[in-house]
Write an enzyme that holds these catalytic residues in place. Structure first.
Site, PDB file in Angstrom:
ATOM      1  N   GLU A  73      44.673  43.302  40.050  1.00 19.42           N
ATOM      2  CA  GLU A  73      44.423  44.553  40.586  1.00 19.42           C
ATOM      3  C   GLU A  73      45.256  45.118  40.075  1.00 19.42           C
ATOM      4  O   GLU A  73      45.803  44.252  41.660  1.00 19.42           O
ATOM      5  CB  GLU A  73      42.824  45.132  40.836  1.00 19.42           C
ATOM      6  CG  GLU A  73      41.667  45.072  39.789  1.00 19.42           C
ATOM      7  CD  GLU A  73      40.521  45.409  40.506  1.00 19.42           C
ATOM      8  OE1 GLU A  73      39.835  45.708  39.658  1.00 19.42           O
ATOM      9  OE2 GLU A  73      40.049  46.024  41.734  1.00 19.42           O
ATOM     10  N   CYS A  84      51.372  49.635  43.361  1.00 21.61           N
ATOM     11  CA  CYS A  84      50.883  48.768  44.490  1.00 21.61           C
ATOM     12  C   CYS A  84      49.810  47.948  43.728  1.00 21.61           C
ATOM     13  O   CYS A  84      49.297  47.151  42.921  1.00 21.61           O
ATOM     14  CB  CYS A  84      49.264  49.063  44.894  1.00 21.61           C
ATOM     15  SG  CYS A  84      48.046  48.139  46.079  1.00 21.61           S
ATOM     16  N   CYS A 116      41.537  36.483  48.800  1.00 19.48           N
ATOM     17  CA  CYS A 116      42.528  36.784  49.873  1.00 19.48           C
ATOM     18  C   CYS A 116      42.340  35.434  50.761  1.00 19.48           C
ATOM     19  O   CYS A 116      40.750  34.495  50.233  1.00 19.48           O
ATOM     20  CB  CYS A 116      42.042  37.561  50.235  1.00 19.48           C
ATOM     21  SG  CYS A 116      43.050  38.042  51.832  1.00 19.48           S
ATOM     22  N   CYS A 162      39.103  40.466  55.300  1.00 23.28           N
ATOM     23  CA  CYS A 162      38.423  41.269  56.872  1.00 23.28           C
ATOM     24  C   CYS A 162      37.432  41.919  56.150  1.00 23.28           C
ATOM     25  O   CYS A 162      37.566  42.179  55.055  1.00 23.28           O
ATOM     26  CB  CYS A 162      39.879  42.327  56.481  1.00 23.28           C
ATOM     27  SG  CYS A 162      41.801  41.381  57.372  1.00 23.28           S
ATOM     28  N   CYS A 209      37.253  45.279  54.364  1.00 31.04           N
ATOM     29  CA  CYS A 209      38.272  45.146  52.366  1.00 31.04           C
ATOM     30  C   CYS A 209      37.427  44.926  51.285  1.00 31.04           C
ATOM     31  O   CYS A 209      37.072  43.042  51.787  1.00 31.04           O
ATOM     32  CB  CYS A 209      39.477  44.253  52.871  1.00 31.04           C
ATOM     33  SG  CYS A 209      40.469  43.904  51.593  1.00 31.04           S
ATOM     34  N   CYS A 250      42.203  52.397  48.187  1.00 29.81           N
ATOM     35  CA  CYS A 250      42.658  51.413  49.856  1.00 29.81           C
ATOM     36  C   CYS A 250      41.668  50.423  50.563  1.00 29.81           C
ATOM     37  O   CYS A 250      40.668  50.858  50.047  1.00 29.81           O
ATOM     38  CB  CYS A 250      43.432  51.701  50.775  1.00 29.81           C
ATOM     39  SG  CYS A 250      45.050  52.926  50.353  1.00 29.81           S
TER      40      CYS A 250
HETATM   41  S1  SF4 Z   1      42.981  43.502  54.388  1.00 34.22           S
HETATM   42 FE1  SF4 Z   1      42.377  42.982  52.091  1.00 34.22          FE
HETATM   43  S2  SF4 Z   1      43.514  41.697  50.884  1.00 34.22           S
HETATM   44 FE2  SF4 Z   1      44.597  41.997  52.726  1.00 34.22          FE
HETATM   45  S3  SF4 Z   1      44.892  40.382  54.140  1.00 34.22           S
HETATM   46 FE3  SF4 Z   1      42.469  41.274  54.807  1.00 34.22          FE
HETATM   47  S4  SF4 Z   1      41.359  40.966  53.656  1.00 34.22           S
HETATM   48 FE4  SF4 Z   1      43.026  40.105  52.118  1.00 34.22          FE
END
Ligand code: SF4
Length: 395
Positions: free
Chosen positions: A116, A129, A136, A140, A143, A369
């Protein structure tokens, strides 16, 4: 020229184009790599530098994809180029436009994977963005992308290709011979999409070098912000080899909390990260490091957290971006209240730190975000599940 008319909220899907050919894609090659590739495929060495410059401008300054249109090259040479090479960018699978004008693109890259990309228009500027990985490396916990396992790193072609795709959609390529139009709809890039860019350093570097090149897309280094969750060994290198602005996914003021929110903290904790940032060669008062801080209810939003953050930032040219948490399906957190966020911001501002509260954009299309994920993947799964459950697939 007017950008293509946005159609709010609807999901515009686009038919699949033909499968990628076995031609060499020139997008994403650095100048040296492009020159070498031309030589290896029949361009006389003594002409290669000039041909590189000419082709570079057609691709990145004028947005031309068809060699036949590269009119300052000899006809037979263009024919040779068309035989061996292509100029290909990621394919748009769908586009959604939010009530607030934010555009979210789902693009398909080689292997059929999807990422995306989000375009955020603002007064006098527009930010893209950009994603750097499918899924990933990291997880996190606040996220949405973090719930999607890493599939692979994007190539430099797939990273710079996102910028080119967005310029196509915004009709932002200049017209040859037309008076130079300084206004830019796509004026800034943030590497804050899917993925940890510093776990894909070389491809991100090469792509941003292409974007910054003065004979191509011409976006200056101060219009590019790379956001990292804290891959300490690559931070110094970012300054040396890319030179763009830096942002850090910080989000907590104790290791205990940051270990949960940003698990890479277990590898390089707050102290190590801040030491690396204090050494960041590009950090100056005019080029401050942005500390991103997602506001999570009863997790990291107390006055004590704010005061601790002020102490931690001591000695670093910094500003803080407060991000009201953008919920996503199954998210284990809630957004802090507006009063709590304002109180937090006040403590930072009184200590001299600019701490704007980010206005969530594109929430209605899950483009804000931390909301990005190849939603199609999950959607398709559920459809497949539905079919399987209904025994439809057996037929
Ligand atoms: S915020 Fe999301 S995209 Fe960024 S490093 Fe952490 S898990 Fe990955």
């Amino acid at each position: 020229m007017e950008p293509s008319a946005p159609i709010t909220q609807d999901v515009m899907t686009f038919p699949r184009k033909e499968t990628p050919s076995d031609k060499i894609n020139l997008v994403g090659l650095t100048r040296d790599a492009l020159r070498q590739t031309l030589i290896e495929n029949g361009t006389p060495e003594k002409q290669a530098k000039m041909r590189t410059g000419q082709i570079w401008q057609w691709i990145y300054q004028w947005g031309v994809r068809d060699f036949a249109e590269m009119t300052n090259l000899a006809k037979d040479y263009r024919a040779m180029l068309a035989e061996k090479f292509e100029v290909r960018v990621p394919e748009v699978v769908s586009k959604q436009v939010s009530e607030d004008g934010t555009r979210k693109y789902l693009v398909r890259i080689d292997g059929g994977h999807e990422v995306e990309v989000v375009y955020i228009p603002e007064e006098g500027r527009g930010t893209l963005c950009v994603s750097s990985q499918v899924g990933c490396t990291l997880t996190c916990s606040f996220c949405h992308t973090g719930t999607q396992k890493l599939v692979r790193n994007l190539t430099a072609a797939e990273i710079v290709g996102q910028v080119m795709m967005a310029r196509d959609d915004l009709n932002e390529w200049p017209e040859r011979g037309a008076p130079k139009d300084e206004t830019r709809l796509l004026s800034n890039i943030v590497l804050m999409g899917m993925g940890e860019p510093l776990y894909n350093f070389e491809n991100v570097r090469d792509a941003m070098k292409i974007v910054m090149d003065a004979e191509g897309i011409q976006l200056g280094r101060r219009r590019i912000t790379l956001s990292t969750s804290g891959v300490v060994p690559e931070i110094h290198r970012t300054a040396e080899e890319i030179g763009c602005l830096l942002a850090v996914s910080f989000h907590a003021t104790t290791d205990e909390t940051r270990d949960v929110l940003v698990p890479i903290n277990k590898k390089w904790n707050i102290e190590k990260l801040l030491d690396a940032l204090r050494e960041y060669p590009k950090a100056t008062n005019s080029e401050r490091i942005t500390f991103e801080y997602v506001m999570l209810k009863d997790v990291n939003d107390t006055d004590e957290d704010a005061r601790r953050l002020v102490k931690l930032l001591d000695g670093i040219p910094a500003k803080v971006n407060l991000i009201p948490f953008n919920e996503w399906p199954g998210a284990p957190y809630k957004r802090s209240s507006n009063n709590r966020i304002r109180a937090f911001a006040t403590i930072l501002m009184q200590a001299g730190y600019a701490s704007p509260i980010r206005t969530p954009r594109g929430e209605d299309i899950m483009a804000a975000c931390g909301q990005l994920k190849s939603a199609t993947e999950r959607a398709r799964k559920s459809r497949r599940q539905i079919e399987a459950e209904a025994g439809l697939q057996a037929q």
